[in-house]
Design an enzyme around this catalytic site. Structure first.
Site, short mmCIF file in Angstrom:
data_model
loop_
_atom_site.label_atom_id
_atom_site.label_comp_id
_atom_site.label_asym_id
_atom_site.label_seq_id
_atom_site.Cartn_x
_atom_site.Cartn_y
_atom_site.Cartn_z
N SER A 143 11.82 -35.42 24.16
CA SER A 143 10.97 -34.26 24.39
C SER A 143 9.49 -34.58 24.23
CB SER A 143 11.35 -33.14 23.39
OG SER A 143 10.43 -32.07 23.47
N TYR A 166 6.41 -30.80 29.57
CA TYR A 166 5.86 -29.47 29.80
C TYR A 166 4.53 -29.65 30.51
CZ TYR A 166 9.12 -27.61 26.27
OH TYR A 166 10.24 -27.24 25.57
N THR A 192 10.52 -28.83 32.15
CA THR A 192 11.02 -27.55 31.63
C THR A 192 10.14 -26.43 32.14
OG1 THR A 192 11.93 -28.62 29.67
CG2 THR A 192 11.56 -26.25 29.55
N LYS A 282 14.45 -28.11 34.63
CA LYS A 282 15.29 -27.46 33.62
C LYS A 282 14.81 -26.04 33.36
CE LYS A 282 16.93 -28.16 28.84
NZ LYS A 282 16.36 -26.98 28.18
N HIS A 306 17.49 -21.98 28.01
CA HIS A 306 16.84 -22.60 26.85
C HIS A 306 17.64 -22.35 25.57
CE1 HIS A 306 12.81 -24.60 26.25
NE2 HIS A 306 13.21 -24.51 25.00
#
Length: 408
Positions: A143, A166, A192, A282, A306
């Site tokens: 992440s 992100y 995401t 995602k 999520h």
């Protein structure tokens, strides 16, 4: 205390293997962590162990969801409504769980999903998770909000590692992350798209969760209840965002500062131009968005809300899955996320149209319960459940699951 001093302290702490002979044990004796992991027969058992061994605020960050937590309950209820159609008198002496994920072979249709603040759950963090994933032959996604940098993960835990991104308000910072991922050997990027703003995670707010963990009356009480966790925190490198080393504050404050609520399809087109490797999107929660991101060049999409941690009362991914799979019609791979807590859940999703599943909570329970060995145990449990389910259903290969699963 410097990071080097912390590491030296950790190296001086004796292992159970060194202490056991001094206590008179002549035969091999399971250390306490191994003993409790072997007692776990399901992911829920690992969660129970994690609850006992981890401070409440940390456990509830993993276990909880947004607002009234309706979305995550609905996700679990959907899996409870799955029905397999078993066939008998089939040769299932040796079933095959292997599949292909984004062109690469995988031992099981599973991806360990990106999760933030992973070293907060256990000091071994993302490196432990990636090593376990590599041993199991499945991908792992680091992440942007991780506590290990992309380069360090590749050095310490080589494998089929992906990088999750992100798109921040700071687009130059986003560009630097993309370049770092490319330079350190990642070929799959996971974007995401369901976080324009932070979900209202009331457990975190009530527990006063901050990064790094702060010392106050509540956390000092947790220290007394969970001394091993706190000793590990205090004697290893500080918990911080590898990509945001100067940030201190709550999760909601971080999201408000960094995430961009103005993102739209043109931003996805921009990223597709920047990134020539595999691109996974995602957070898909509608058939229309699934078609749109595939048209924009996504190589795979993740049907996900999520983990119920953003919009409460969001569509239930498992129920939406068959429509999405039919709509994209093999133009991209389709993954499912949210509510998956067993190998049978994974098989159910594959039977309903998924190419693979992503799990986050499941492996974090294992990590909190026993570090790297706990993640190994989670993967072992899930694969054993899947093999047993395939044999009982009369299914010899993963591809045979299609058309053998229904939702009530």
């Amino acid at each position: 205390m410097s990071a080097g001093e912390r590491r030296r302290i950790r190296r001086r702490v004796p292992t159970w293997g060194a202490v056991a002979p001094l206590l008179g044990f002549r035969r091999p004796v399971l250390d306490p962590v191994e003993r409790r992991l072997r007692s776990a027969l399901s992911i829920k058992d690992l969660a129970s162990i994690a609850r006992r061994t981890t401070p409440r605020s940390v456990f509830e960050y993993v276990h909880g969801a947004a607002e009234d937590e309706i979305s995550v309950r609905r996700a679990r209820a959907a899996f409870a409504g799955v029905e397999f159609s078993p066939r008998v008198l089939r040769d299932v002496g040796a079933v095959d769980t292997t599949t292909t994920i984004l062109g690469r072979p995988a031992e099981f249709p599973l991806i360990l999903a990106p999760t933030g603040f992973t070293r907060m759950m256990h000091h071994e963090g993302e490196i432990a998770v990636a090593r376990a994933a590599a041993r199991a032959g499945v991908p792992y996604s680091l992440s942007t909000m991780g506590t290990t940098s992309p380069g360090e993960l590749q050095r310490e835990a080589p494998g089929d590692n992906w990088f999750q991104l992100y798109l921040w308000k700071d687009r130059a910072g986003t560009q630097r992350l993309i370049e770092e991922a490319r330079a350190t050997g990642y070929d799959t990027l996971v974007l995401t798209v369901d976080t324009p703003v932070a979900g209202n995670r009331m457990r975190d707010a009530r527990n006063g969760l901050t990064i790094p963990p702060s010392l106050n009356l509540k956390t000092m009480w947790d220290f007394a209840l969970h001394p091993a966790w706190w000793i590990n925190v205090l004697t290893t490198e500080p918990i911080e965002f590898a990509s945001l080393r100067s940030f201190d504050g709550t999760v909601a404050e971080l999201v408000a500062k960094m995430f961009d609520p103005t993102l739209n399809m043109s931003d996805l087109a921009w990223l597709r131009e920047q990134w020539k490797g595999n691109l996974v999107v995602k957070g898909i929660q509608s058939v229309e968005d699934a078609r749109a991101v595939v048209d924009a060049g996504a190589d795979a999409l993740v049907v996900s809300n999520h983990g119920g941690r953003q919009l409460d009362r969001a569509p239930t991914p498992l129920r939406l899955l068959p429509e999405v799979a039919e709509a994209v019609d093999s133009r991209s791979q389709v993954f499912l996320d949210t509510g998956i807590l067993s190998g049978a859940d994974v098989l159910a999703a594959v039977g309903l149209g998924a190419d693979a599943c992503m799990v986050g909570r499941a492996y974090l329970y294992g990590l909190m319960a026993g570090g790297e060995r706990g993640v190994d145990r989670m993967l072992e449990i899930m694969r054993a459940e899947a093999i047993r389910t395939m044999q009982l259903a009369g299914v010899a290969t993963i591809s045979d699951l299609r058309g053998r699963v229904s939702l009530r």
